[in-house]
Design an enzyme around this catalytic site. Structure first.
Site, PDB file in Angstrom:
ATOM      1  N   ARG A  73      93.171  20.422 128.765  1.00 25.76           N
ATOM      2  CA  ARG A  73      93.909  19.401 129.516  1.00 25.76           C
ATOM      3  C   ARG A  73      95.330  19.900 129.748  1.00 25.76           C
ATOM      4  NH1 ARG A  73      93.990  14.067 126.269  1.00 25.76           N
ATOM      5  NH2 ARG A  73      91.842  13.857 126.983  1.00 25.76           N
ATOM      6  N   ARG A 142     102.327  12.777 125.043  1.00 26.02           N
ATOM      7  CA  ARG A 142     101.355  13.332 125.995  1.00 26.02           C
ATOM      8  C   ARG A 142     101.936  13.392 127.418  1.00 26.02           C
ATOM      9  NH1 ARG A 142      96.085  12.754 124.069  1.00 26.02           N
ATOM     10  NH2 ARG A 142      96.068  12.999 121.812  1.00 26.02           N
ATOM     11  N   LYS A 204      98.811  10.212 118.450  1.00 29.18           N
ATOM     12  CA  LYS A 204      99.225  10.453 119.840  1.00 29.18           C
ATOM     13  C   LYS A 204     100.286   9.440 120.276  1.00 29.18           C
ATOM     14  CE  LYS A 204      95.002   9.850 121.533  1.00 29.18           C
ATOM     15  NZ  LYS A 204      93.801   9.422 122.307  1.00 29.18           N
ATOM     16  N   LYS A 206     102.205   7.993 124.004  1.00 33.74           N
ATOM     17  CA  LYS A 206     102.083   8.062 125.460  1.00 33.74           C
ATOM     18  C   LYS A 206     103.239   7.365 126.165  1.00 33.74           C
ATOM     19  CE  LYS A 206      97.122   8.549 125.346  1.00 33.74           C
ATOM     20  NZ  LYS A 206      95.809   8.024 125.771  1.00 33.74           N
ATOM     21  N   CYS A 424      85.522   6.511 132.594  1.00 36.42           N
ATOM     22  CA  CYS A 424      85.949   7.673 131.794  1.00 36.42           C
ATOM     23  C   CYS A 424      84.885   8.771 131.845  1.00 36.42           C
ATOM     24  CB  CYS A 424      86.188   7.250 130.348  1.00 36.42           C
ATOM     25  SG  CYS A 424      84.645   6.954 129.463  1.00 36.42           S
ATOM     26  N   CYS A 430      81.993  14.236 125.982  1.00 42.02           N
ATOM     27  CA  CYS A 430      82.837  13.512 125.022  1.00 42.02           C
ATOM     28  C   CYS A 430      82.087  13.222 123.725  1.00 42.02           C
ATOM     29  CB  CYS A 430      83.331  12.209 125.639  1.00 42.02           C
ATOM     30  SG  CYS A 430      84.352  11.316 124.455  1.00 42.02           S
ATOM     31  N   CYS A 469      82.955   4.155 125.270  1.00 39.76           N
ATOM     32  CA  CYS A 469      83.216   3.689 123.898  1.00 39.76           C
ATOM     33  C   CYS A 469      84.500   2.872 123.901  1.00 39.76           C
ATOM     34  CB  CYS A 469      83.301   4.882 122.936  1.00 39.76           C
ATOM     35  SG  CYS A 469      84.934   5.655 122.857  1.00 39.76           S
ATOM     36  N   CYS A 473      89.545   4.901 127.409  1.00 42.69           N
ATOM     37  CA  CYS A 473      90.226   5.929 128.203  1.00 42.69           C
ATOM     38  C   CYS A 473      90.399   5.568 129.684  1.00 42.69           C
ATOM     39  CB  CYS A 473      89.489   7.260 128.077  1.00 42.69           C
ATOM     40  SG  CYS A 473      89.477   7.879 126.375  1.00 42.69           S
TER      41      CYS A 473
HETATM   42 FE1  SRM Z   1      91.134   9.373 125.939  1.00 43.71          FE
HETATM   43  C1  SRM Z   1      89.983  10.487 122.969  1.00 43.71           C
HETATM   44  C2  SRM Z   1      89.215  11.544 127.585  1.00 43.71           C
HETATM   45  C3  SRM Z   1      92.919   8.762 128.727  1.00 43.71           C
HETATM   46  C4  SRM Z   1      92.368   6.543 124.490  1.00 43.71           C
HETATM   47  N1  SRM Z   1      89.854  10.807 125.362  1.00 43.71           N
HETATM   48  C5  SRM Z   1      89.535  11.136 124.080  1.00 43.71           C
HETATM   49  C6  SRM Z   1      88.668  12.403 124.028  1.00 43.71           C
HETATM   50  C7  SRM Z   1      89.571  13.579 123.852  1.00 43.71           C
HETATM   51  C8  SRM Z   1      87.521  12.379 123.005  1.00 43.71           C
HETATM   52  C9  SRM Z   1      87.804  12.973 121.655  1.00 43.71           C
HETATM   53  O1  SRM Z   1      88.500  12.328 120.843  1.00 43.71           O
HETATM   54  O2  SRM Z   1      87.316  14.059 121.396  1.00 43.71           O
HETATM   55  C10 SRM Z   1      88.060  12.345 125.459  1.00 43.71           C
HETATM   56  C11 SRM Z   1      87.632  13.679 126.062  1.00 43.71           C
HETATM   57  C12 SRM Z   1      86.442  13.488 126.963  1.00 43.71           C
HETATM   58  C13 SRM Z   1      86.136  14.657 127.797  1.00 43.71           C
HETATM   59  O3  SRM Z   1      85.050  15.239 127.608  1.00 43.71           O
HETATM   60  O4  SRM Z   1      86.920  15.010 128.675  1.00 43.71           O
HETATM   61  C14 SRM Z   1      89.103  11.539 126.207  1.00 43.71           C
HETATM   62  N2  SRM Z   1      91.141  10.122 127.776  1.00 43.71           N
HETATM   63  C15 SRM Z   1      90.202  10.944 128.298  1.00 43.71           C
HETATM   64  C16 SRM Z   1      90.361  11.075 129.792  1.00 43.71           C
HETATM   65  C17 SRM Z   1      89.968  12.439 130.335  1.00 43.71           C
HETATM   66  C18 SRM Z   1      89.546   9.964 130.459  1.00 43.71           C
HETATM   67  C19 SRM Z   1      89.361  10.070 131.957  1.00 43.71           C
HETATM   68  O5  SRM Z   1      88.235   9.795 132.355  1.00 43.71           O
HETATM   69  O6  SRM Z   1      90.294  10.344 132.690  1.00 43.71           O
HETATM   70  C20 SRM Z   1      91.847  10.718 129.920  1.00 43.71           C
HETATM   71  C21 SRM Z   1      92.743  11.917 129.762  1.00 43.71           C
HETATM   72  C22 SRM Z   1      94.170  11.540 129.730  1.00 43.71           C
HETATM   73  C23 SRM Z   1      95.152  12.671 129.820  1.00 43.71           C
HETATM   74  O7  SRM Z   1      95.137  13.371 130.834  1.00 43.71           O
HETATM   75  O8  SRM Z   1      95.963  12.808 128.904  1.00 43.71           O
HETATM   76  C24 SRM Z   1      92.022   9.796 128.735  1.00 43.71           C
HETATM   77  N3  SRM Z   1      92.478   7.958 126.484  1.00 43.71           N
HETATM   78  C25 SRM Z   1      93.014   7.819 127.731  1.00 43.71           C
HETATM   79  C26 SRM Z   1      93.632   6.527 127.862  1.00 43.71           C
HETATM   80  C27 SRM Z   1      94.279   5.979 129.110  1.00 43.71           C
HETATM   81  C28 SRM Z   1      95.747   6.240 129.163  1.00 43.71           C
HETATM   82  O9  SRM Z   1      96.305   6.961 128.329  1.00 43.71           O
HETATM   83  O10 SRM Z   1      96.377   5.707 130.071  1.00 43.71           O
HETATM   84  C29 SRM Z   1      93.460   5.876 126.656  1.00 43.71           C
HETATM   85  C30 SRM Z   1      93.869   4.422 126.341  1.00 43.71           C
HETATM   86  C31 SRM Z   1      95.318   4.274 126.094  1.00 43.71           C
HETATM   87  C32 SRM Z   1      95.651   4.533 124.675  1.00 43.71           C
HETATM   88  O11 SRM Z   1      95.834   5.685 124.308  1.00 43.71           O
HETATM   89  O12 SRM Z   1      95.692   3.565 123.904  1.00 43.71           O
HETATM   90  C33 SRM Z   1      92.742   6.791 125.795  1.00 43.71           C
HETATM   91  N4  SRM Z   1      91.208   8.667 124.039  1.00 43.71           N
HETATM   92  C34 SRM Z   1      91.711   7.447 123.679  1.00 43.71           C
HETATM   93  C35 SRM Z   1      91.456   7.249 122.275  1.00 43.71           C
HETATM   94  C36 SRM Z   1      91.829   5.983 121.439  1.00 43.71           C
HETATM   95  C37 SRM Z   1      93.198   6.092 120.885  1.00 43.71           C
HETATM   96  C38 SRM Z   1      93.524   4.961 119.958  1.00 43.71           C
HETATM   97  O13 SRM Z   1      94.683   4.596 119.854  1.00 43.71           O
HETATM   98  O14 SRM Z   1      92.635   4.436 119.286  1.00 43.71           O
HETATM   99  C39 SRM Z   1      90.757   8.395 121.819  1.00 43.71           C
HETATM  100  C40 SRM Z   1      90.250   8.678 120.398  1.00 43.71           C
HETATM  101  C41 SRM Z   1      91.317   9.130 119.472  1.00 43.71           C
HETATM  102  O15 SRM Z   1      92.469   9.347 119.832  1.00 43.71           O
HETATM  103  O16 SRM Z   1      90.989   9.253 118.302  1.00 43.71           O
HETATM  104  C42 SRM Z   1      90.616   9.244 122.972  1.00 43.71           C
HETATM  105 FE1  SF4 Z   2      85.068   9.441 125.454  1.00 43.30          FE
HETATM  106 FE2  SF4 Z   2      85.320   6.934 124.704  1.00 43.30          FE
HETATM  107 FE3  SF4 Z   2      87.291   8.129 125.998  1.00 43.30          FE
HETATM  108 FE4  SF4 Z   2      85.126   7.537 127.294  1.00 43.30          FE
HETATM  109  S1  SF4 Z   2      86.496   6.050 126.333  1.00 43.30           S
HETATM  110  S2  SF4 Z   2      86.180   9.525 127.371  1.00 43.30           S
HETATM  111  S3  SF4 Z   2      83.562   7.815 125.763  1.00 43.30           S
HETATM  112  S4  SF4 Z   2      86.595   8.663 124.008  1.00 43.30           S
END
Ligand code: SRM
Ligand code: SF4
Length: 562
Positions: A73, A142, A204, A206, A424, A430, A469, A473
């Site tokens: 990323r 981030r 993390k 943001k 997502c 993922c 899940c 995201c």
């Molecule tokens: Fe996310 C984890 C994909 C935006 C909350 N996110 C992941 C992981 C890395 C899975 C992992 O833990 O191994 C996913 C990778 C999937 C893959 O195969 O690509 C993943 N997140 C994404 C993306 C690619 C979704 C998308 O379809 O665009 C987004 C990439 C963002 C970027 O460029 O930096 C993405 N993730 C978000 C957002 C939206 C936002 O930031 O505006 C959120 C919700 C906002 C937030 O952070 O509260 C988000 N991702 C999470 C979380 C839950 C964090 C938490 O506080 O509980 C995880 C899991 C974790 O961190 O343990 C996670």
């Molecule tokens: Fe993966 Fe859950 Fe984020 Fe979707 S919402 S990309 S399933 S971690």
């Protein structure tokens, strides 16, 4: 180190400022994976170890290790890149990734399917295009978001510059990335991380910068938010927000999505000091025992907003003024052609689920490459996974329009609900996915569109977001309709976002299969079609009609159903 803290804290502390044994792990030819500790450290360098979940069972049966590859990323503040950079991004995706580029909900791009041996060449290639992946993931700040704003380019340029400066200011200072990937000289003597310290953040972090009236970055879902207050194209300052976040765990009432609170108004000259103060307050007060409760939103709930604000003021040496009045109209993108105040044009293209690839229906990879070859302005990835071709001169419009039409990139053939909706990544890459999202969402939308047509509401844009899940995201907990993966083919249904990203959607029904999702929406669309008031959005209707109660204090009432 305190024996109670989360094991990740030890990994960070031992890593010698994010070096760990990453170099040796990457060079190890006996496995496609990294050592477990290095797999944690690699995230700070912008990449995740993954395995193809579609192949897991078969490989297990054949006693093979999982089919490991990596997701990388990039860091791209505000999602802005030049056509030359886009051409490089495109070529690298084709040559060293799985042939696709994934635009993300945080305005950057990911490559999937990178083999371990290709990591270093890939990082070197994007570095040659002046792009890095430092802090793409990991317990640091981030990618910093910035409203894509197609109409006000002068204001966008100023505000984007702030998002870039915040990103630089909060960047880890370690030279580990340069040493490992770019053959930089090892640092002589000790290193330090003046802002982060040796164990970085508890979790993390943001940051987003919004330009009203458009909340296309969903600023309230970020740990730290800046809302631009402007007079025409003149930037007066920012309302500062803190404590937003989406991630939850199913049925764990100690977790909840939360919208950021307002800390107050500041002038632009205080931005970096305030950003650093919010980050270091979280660094020092955040929970380092339970990662599930380590985001800033839980810190603020625990220590109280007033105490948090006071600590930030003390550290930054500023006093917040009362926040200025702000009104947001949408949290989606504005598709199609928009004329900027300076006379140039912007074209916002629709990229289904942000996946740029050539397939039998559309040739998005080729189309965008051809646009980049003739385009003179810049590109802006949006936080809704779409792409703005920005700064197009009058005479360049026909050529770009023709290329976009030829390659299926124009938005006008899609329904308003499809354009407003995102999903997502989820399966197969993922590791957290409990259900499909990106791969399944278009087919579900076909069926939802049919329902909307049957009820005569097809011209209405309803923000529908799906995730595999409850990590959230695609920010489903602020959507009008949120579908959140619970198990294979099963989703929790959330209702009641306000269409501008300022209200949390409440859990309405649990564990629905497709038939039950469609039956439920069929009934709700019927009620909406017959009972809504003029211009009332679906999200507002479900609250007014009592279908769900608004979530007012998520820490207390988020887990109450209906
Ligand atoms: Fe996310 C984890 C994909 C935006 C909350 N996110 C992941 C992981 C890395 C899975 C992992 O833990 O191994 C996913 C990778 C999937 C893959 O195969 O690509 C993943 N997140 C994404 C993306 C690619 C979704 C998308 O379809 O665009 C987004 C990439 C963002 C970027 O460029 O930096 C993405 N993730 C978000 C957002 C939206 C936002 O930031 O505006 C959120 C919700 C906002 C937030 O952070 O509260 C988000 N991702 C999470 C979380 C839950 C964090 C938490 O506080 O509980 C995880 C899991 C974790 O961190 O343990 C996670
Ligand atoms: Fe993966 Fe859950 Fe984020 Fe979707 S919402 S990309 S399933 S971690």
């Amino acid at each position: 180190m305190d024996s109670e803290v989360n094991p990740n804290e030890g990994i960070k502390a031992r890593s010698r400022f994010l070096r760990g044994t990453l170099q040796a792990s990457v060079a190890d030819p006996l496995t496609g994976a990294l050592s477990p500790d290095d797999a944690q450290i690699s995230k700070f360098h912008g990449f995740y170890e993954q395995d193809d979940r579609d192949l897991r069972r078969d490989r297990q049966a054949r006693f093979l290790e999982p089919h490991y590859s990596f997701m990388l990323r990039a860091r791209l503040p505000g999602g802005v890149c030049s056509p030359t950079q886009w051409l490089a991004i495109n070529a690298v995706g084709r040559e060293l990734g799985n042939g696709s580029i994934r635009l993300t909900t945080r305005q950057t791009f990911q490559y999937h399917g990178i083999l371990k041996r290709n990591l270093k060449p890939l990082i070197q290639r994007i570095n040659a295009a002046m792009i890095d992946s430092i802090g793409g993931c990991g317990d640091v700040n981030r990618n910093v978001l910035c409203g894509a704003n197609p109409e006000q380019s002068a204001l966008h340029a100023t505000v984007h510059d702030w998002s870039r400066r915040i990103s630089e200011h909060l960047l880890p200072q370690t030279r580990a990335y340069h040493e490992i990937w770019l053959d930089g000289e090892p640092v002589a003597g000790g290193e330090s991380e003046p802002v982060y310290g040796a164990t970085y953040l508890p979790r993390k972090f943001k940051t987003a910068v919004a330009i009203p009236p458009h909340n296309d970055v969903d600023v309230y879902t970020n740990d730290l938010g800046f809302v631009a207050i402007a007079d025409g194209d003149e930037l007066l300052g920012f309302n500062v927000l803190a404590g937003g976040g989406m991630g939850t765990t199913h049925d764990d009432t100690s977790t909840f999505p939360r919208l950021a609170d307002e800390l107050g108004f500041i002038e632009p000259r205080h931005v970096l000091a305030v950003a650093e103060a919010v980050l270091t307050t979280q660094r020092d007060f955040g929970n380092r025992v339970s990662r599930r409760h380590a985001r800033l939103k839980y810190t603020i709930e625990r220590i109280g907003l007033d105490n948090f604000r006071h600590e930030v003021e003390k550290r930054a040496g500023v006093t917040f003024e009362a926040p200025r009045a702000v009104k947001f109209r949408t949290h989606g993108d504005r598709f199609g052609w928009h004329r900027n105040r300076d006379g140039s044009w912007h074209l916002t293209l629709y990229i289904e689920n942000g996946r740029v690839q050539d397939d039998t229906n559309n040739r998005l990879m080729t189309g965008l490459r051809e646009i980049a070859q003739v385009h003179r302005g810049d590109f802006r990835i949006t936080a809704n996974q779409n792409l703005v071709v920005a700064g197009i001169a009058d005479h360049e419009r026909p050529a770009i329009e023709a290329l976009a039409a030829e390659h299926g990139l124009l938005a006008d053939r899609h329904s308003p609900t499809r354009l407003a909706s995102i999903a997502c990544v989820a399966l197969p890459t993922c590791p957290q996915a409990m259900a499909e999202a990106e791969r399944y969402f278009p087919a579900l939308l076909d069926k939802v569109e049919k329902l909307a047509t049957r009820h005569g509401i097809a011209r209405q844009a309803i923000v529908l977001r799906m995730t595999g899940c409850p990590n959230g995201c695609a920010r489903p907990f602020v959507a009008e309709i949120g579908l959140v993966g619970k198990g294979p083919g099963r989703y929790n249904l959330h209702l009641g976002g306000d269409g501008t990203g300022r209200r949390i959607a409440r859990l309405y029904r649990k564990n629905l299969d497709e038939g039950a999702v469609l039956d439920t929406l069929d009934e709700l669309f019927g009620r909406y079609a017959s009972g809504s008031q003029t211009n009332e959005s679906f999200g507002d209707f479900v609250i007014r009609d009592g279908i769900v109660a608004a979530v007012t204090n998520p820490a207390e009432d988020y887990h109450e159903t209906t």
